[in-house]
Design an enzyme around this catalytic site. Structure first.
Site, short mmCIF file in Angstrom:
data_model
loop_
_atom_site.label_atom_id
_atom_site.label_comp_id
_atom_site.label_asym_id
_atom_site.label_seq_id
_atom_site.Cartn_x
_atom_site.Cartn_y
_atom_site.Cartn_z
N ASN A 99 -8.24 2.12 10.34
CA ASN A 99 -7.47 1.64 11.61
C ASN A 99 -7.91 2.38 12.73
OD1 ASN A 99 -4.04 1.92 12.32
ND2 ASN A 99 -5.64 0.84 13.44
N SER A 100 -8.10 3.71 12.67
CA SER A 100 -8.31 4.42 14.02
C SER A 100 -9.61 4.19 14.44
CB SER A 100 -8.15 6.00 13.87
OG SER A 100 -6.81 6.15 13.44
N ALA A 155 -9.33 6.01 4.91
CA ALA A 155 -9.13 7.12 5.84
C ALA A 155 -10.40 7.70 5.88
CB ALA A 155 -7.89 8.11 5.36
N GLY A 156 -11.00 8.29 7.38
CA GLY A 156 -12.01 9.23 7.54
C GLY A 156 -13.27 8.42 8.14
N LYS A 174 0.72 -1.02 -0.04
CA LYS A 174 0.04 0.01 -0.08
C LYS A 174 0.91 1.34 0.07
CE LYS A 174 -2.82 2.90 2.86
NZ LYS A 174 -3.24 3.33 3.96
N GLY A 222 -7.51 9.64 10.44
CA GLY A 222 -7.69 9.54 11.80
C GLY A 222 -8.54 10.46 12.47
#
EC number: 2.8.1.10
Length: 263
Positions: A214-215, A192-193, A105, A166
């Site tokens: 992830n977050s 993301a987001g 990635k 994040g």
């Protein structure tokens, strides 16, 4: 109920049951990482090579001891890289550490405040990596033109951000994502987001092949429970996309037919 016909989710010639990809950072410890990822049902796990030990530091705990390559597809990423040279070097290191592993990635960041992709450096790195035989999944902006160029260059998947990394702001750019999806010649994954399960569902309802996060899991009060929630959110969103939602209307429409009413 009629059968749901869906095309398989395939990357680099391999087919996956789960359309949820998860990261390994920000957890309290390796055991929580293991349990949350198991609960998510994810089969592809991304690892920040510059921040996580996957064998390069012999005296530190190795993530691969709890996230086994025999069970998961390890997706090394270039998080923390701010130019093409750094990113290419990191991918080469990952290939060496993972015995010739080609799936990576690519993310090249513009600055530490926004973590927005530097698309100029991303394009440079992608060109080199594709020529070197890597299977490149690429984090990018929500610009449909850049997404198209990355696909034409040979990247196997484009991963536009839905919101800044994040932040948990959710799908901030559904209209740009729709354009990217309409033009897509390779899988499109939101990256993301995402902050909660409904965000993941919306991404899938738009038609994304998968979602990487992830977050949203690691920063939840209960990461293991959130991992399970995301698993079901991805499934629900994909089913809703395949089913086709009802059209939105300005005025009410009775649920029951008006014909044949008793007077």
């Amino acid at each position: 109920m009629s059968a749901i016909i869906d095309k398989p989710f395939t990357l680099a010639g391999r087919t996956y049951e789960s359309r949820l990809l998860v990261g390994t950072g920000k957890y309290r410890d390796l055991e929580e990482t293991r349990l949350a990822i198991e609960a998510s049902g994810a089969e592809i796990v991304t690892v920040a090579v510059r921040r996580t030990n996957i064998g390069q530091n012999k005296d530190e705990p190795n993530l691969l001891d709890v996230i086994s390559p025999d069970k998961y597809t390890i997706l090394p990423n270039t998080a923390g890289c701010y130019d093409a040279t750094e990113a290419v070097r990191t991918c080469r290191l990952a290939r060496e550490l993972l015995d010739g592993h080609k799936l990576v990635k690519l993310e090249v960041l513009a600055d530490q405040k926004t973590l927005f992709p530097n698309v100029i450096e991303t394009l440079k790195a992608a060109e080199v990596l594709v020529k070197e035989g890597f299977d490149v999944m690429v984090y990018t902006s929500d610009d449909p033109i850049i997404a198209r160029q990355l696909a034409e260059m040979g990247c196997i998947a484009v991963m536009p951000l839905a919101g800044l990394i994040g932040t948990g702001l959710g799908i901030c750019n559904p209209y740009n994502l729709r354009i990217i999806l309409e033009e897509a010649t390779v899988p499109v994954l939101v990256d993301a987001g995402v902050g909660t399960a409904s965000d993941a569902t919306i991404a899938m309802e738009l038609g994304c092949e998968a979602v990487l996060m992830n977050s949203a899991i690691a920063h939840a009060q209960n990461p293991i429970l959130m991992g399970a929630a995301m698993k079901h959110a991805i499934i629900a969103g994909r089913m809703a996309y395949l089913a086709g939602r009802m059209p939105k209307k300005l005025y009410a429409s009775a649920s029951s037919p008006l014909d044949g009413l008793i007077k």
